[in-house]
Design an enzyme around this catalytic site. Structure first.
Site, PDB file in Angstrom:
ATOM      1  N   GLU A   1      -2.353  11.153   3.515  1.00 39.02           N
ATOM      2  CA  GLU A   1      -3.483  10.885   4.488  1.00 39.02           C
ATOM      3  C   GLU A   1      -3.226  12.141   5.279  1.00 39.02           C
ATOM      4  O   GLU A   1      -2.457  12.981   5.528  1.00 39.02           O
ATOM      5  CB  GLU A   1      -2.939   9.666   5.463  1.00 39.02           C
ATOM      6  CG  GLU A   1      -3.174   8.353   4.528  1.00 39.02           C
ATOM      7  CD  GLU A   1      -3.088   7.304   5.590  1.00 39.02           C
ATOM      8  OE1 GLU A   1      -4.042   6.559   5.758  1.00 39.02           O
ATOM      9  OE2 GLU A   1      -1.959   6.976   5.840  1.00 39.02           O
TER      10      GLU A   1
ATOM     11  N   GLU B   1       0.890  -1.104   0.055  1.00 36.30           N
ATOM     12  CA  GLU B   1      -0.080   0.015   0.017  1.00 36.30           C
ATOM     13  C   GLU B   1       0.909   1.217  -0.013  1.00 36.30           C
ATOM     14  O   GLU B   1       1.821   1.434   0.636  1.00 36.30           O
ATOM     15  CB  GLU B   1      -0.848  -0.127   1.150  1.00 36.30           C
ATOM     16  CG  GLU B   1      -1.961   1.330   1.228  1.00 36.30           C
ATOM     17  CD  GLU B   1      -2.755   1.234   2.560  1.00 36.30           C
ATOM     18  OE1 GLU B   1      -3.262   0.063   3.033  1.00 36.30           O
ATOM     19  OE2 GLU B   1      -2.903   2.328   3.186  1.00 36.30           O
TER      20      GLU B   1
END
Length: 543
Positions: free
Chosen positions: A435, A430
């Site tokens: 974020e 990932e």
């Protein structure tokens, strides 16, 4: 090392000690000089086709002698090294084929010694790139104490900087390291200033217990320690030599003698250049016990300086794919709209994804999180992916976005391996390009998840960016076979060394979503009503 005062003090101490022993009628046992000294030299890569080695210039020496306690190698360029085992790997640096003379000394009890010289003929084909020389020379380098992870440690040969420990900003203040300066001169001289603020040529150094005493001692002062750290040992400025090699293709700074950077750990005084972007150097070295790799982040920016970072130059210049969201609605030939809560999506998330929470408006993609009851959940939002429609290996991803606000919002721009359905997570890998959590305004995170480093143990860094909730910023990742680089507004804040040991060398697909709460988003503000991530465009470039 230019520590003659220490050497003189030690000599006087030995003389006084010897005199005292004579007065007490104490007698030494017989001191035997080491004998049968022999030395072998293995030129790395030597074969019938390459009689002088593979061009790296690396030679493994192995000395042995009866009655020897330790060995010293002295090389023509003035460097020397002491090794108790007699085994030492040395990298010669002069381009071409050359015969080098090496002096080898075997030391026995009471300072007895025997010596011999040996010759080795070695081919060196490596020449350091000029841009690296230009980067190093003529600057005053220092430990970047204000940055997280400026000093740390991990396993020998690990691929994650500071895997086991990374110092926080200024975490080692007052420990004989932050006031040091390192100067690489064009003539090959390495100068270590041990206290830039001192009015003379003396300062203090910082190092590992049991190793730092290889080079320094303190007979008339109190040695400070903290666990395995020895703090503020008095030490004078000194000069050694430096040169660049590239064993196995890894650019490496070699320091002669006992020259070192940051924190003394002994070893071979070779510092692999893990990264050298911008005005920084990320270095690692293995300690003298072969137990740990030590990491150092250096900068040539003055302390407290405000110089602009160097602009990142992408190697990807061909547009592979883009979505500018100029159509009347979302292109569902490219984007999948995922719905539901899916058991919190593995992160204890509190939202329910619906198709109604994603729209295209005025040339922008809008993903809106709302406080509303739906299917037994108190929040709704949206998540879209390119899974099965568009995936790629390596390239530059650019997403221009304005982020939502409010405690508990968790917008993300990220990628998963295209083999997710078969490999599972985290084996699939990932890459979190961006974020954000509304509970920490203006702090942007870039992370990587893979086996051994997933969830709360992901490899992650963060940076603070002004006005992310009111302005558009460019969130990017530069993904190559060698590294993965995270950027905001084309400024690098996180780099990761890619390799065959991690799952980042295959096709990945894109994901855009806004979660609520969960393990990363945290507590949701009781007054939250709704907020949106607005995306101007998504672009992918390749070479």
């Amino acid at each position: 090392m230019k520590n003659n005062l220490i050497n003189i003090a030690l000599s006087v101490f030995m003389l006084v000690f010897y005199t005292s022993c004579v007065d007490d009628d104490f007698e030494f046992g017989e001191l035997t000089t080491p004998s049968n000294l022999s030395v072998s030299a293995e030129v790395v890569g030597q074969s019938e086709e390459n009689p002088f080695g593979d061009g790296t210039g690396e030679v493994i020496f192995n000395a042995s002698a009866d009655g020897a306690m330790t060995y010293k190698y002295v090389f023509e360029n003035g460097s020397s090294v002491i090794t108790p085992s007699g085994v030492y790997s040395h990298s010669f640096s002069q381009t071409g084929t050359k015969v080098y003379t090496v002096n080898v000394i075997a030391y026995g009890p009471g300072g007895t010694a025997s010596s011999m010289t040996t010759e080795v003929e070695v081919l060196v084909t490596y020449e350091p790139p000029q841009d690296l020389i230009d980067k190093l020379v003529g600057k005053e380098w220092r430990i970047k104490s204000e940055a997280p992870g400026h000093f740390g440690l991990g396993p020998v040969g690990g691929v994650v900087p500071n895997e086991w420990y990374g110092a926080g900003p200024n975490d080692k203040a007052g420990r004989g390291m932050y006031d040091d300066r390192y100067i690489f001169s064009e003539d090959g001289t390495f100068t270590h200033i041990t206290d830039i603020n001192s009015g003379d040529d003396t300062g203090t150094i910082f190092g590992r217990t049991g190793l730092i005493d290889e080079i320094a001692s303190c007979s008339d002062c109190v040695i400070e320690s903290d666990g395995n750290d020895i703090l503020n040992v008095p030490y004078s400025n000194y000069s050694e030599n430096w040169f660049i090699t590239a064993p196995g293709g890894a650019e490496t700074i070699n320091l002669t003698g006992n020259g070192f950077i940051g924190y003394y750990v002994g070893g071979d005084h070779k510092y692999e250049i893990w990264d050298r972007s911008g005005n920084e150097l990320l270095l690692r070295t293995t300690d003298g016990r072969g137990e740990l790799d030590w990491w150092f982040l250096l900068t040539s920016e003055p302390e407290g300086g405000t110089s602009e970072p160097e602009e990142f130059q992408s190697q990807f210049n061909t547009l592979l794919w883009e979505d500018n969201f100029d159509a009347a609605s979302l292109d569902t030939n490219t984007w999948n709209i995922e719905t539901g809560n899916n058991n919190g999506w593995g992160n204890e998330e509190d939202q329910y994804y619906t198709a109604d929470n994603v729209t295209v408006q005025d040339g922008n993609l809008v993903i809106t999180a709302k406080a509303e009851a739906f299917n037994e959940y108190n929040f709704t939002s949206a998540r879209i992916t390119t899974k099965g429609n568009f995936d790629f290996t390596y390239g530059r991803v650019e997403v221009k976005a304005q982020l939502p606000s409010g405690g508990g919002v968790w917008p993300a721009i990220w990628m998963l391996g295209a083999d997710f359905d078969t490999a599972g997570w985290p084996a699939t890998g990932e890459i979190d390009i961006m974020e954000y959590k509304g509970n920490e305004p203006n702090v942007i995170h870039g992370s990587l998840h893979f086996p051994g480093n997933s969830g709360g143990d992901a490899v992650t860094e963060s940076t603070t960016v002004a006005n992310v909730e009111s302005d558009f910023h460019l969130y990017s990742v530069e993904w190559t076979e060698e590294k993965i680089v995270f950027l905001v507004d084309n400024v690098v804040y996180h780099e990761f060394a890619n390799s065959n040991d991690v799952p980042f060398n295959k096709d990945f697909f894109l994901i855009l979503n806004v979660a609520m709460g969960g393990t990363f988003g945290g507590d949701i503000d009781a007054n939250f009503t709704e907020s949106s991530m607005v995306i101007d465009y998504v672009k992918v470039f390749q070479e």
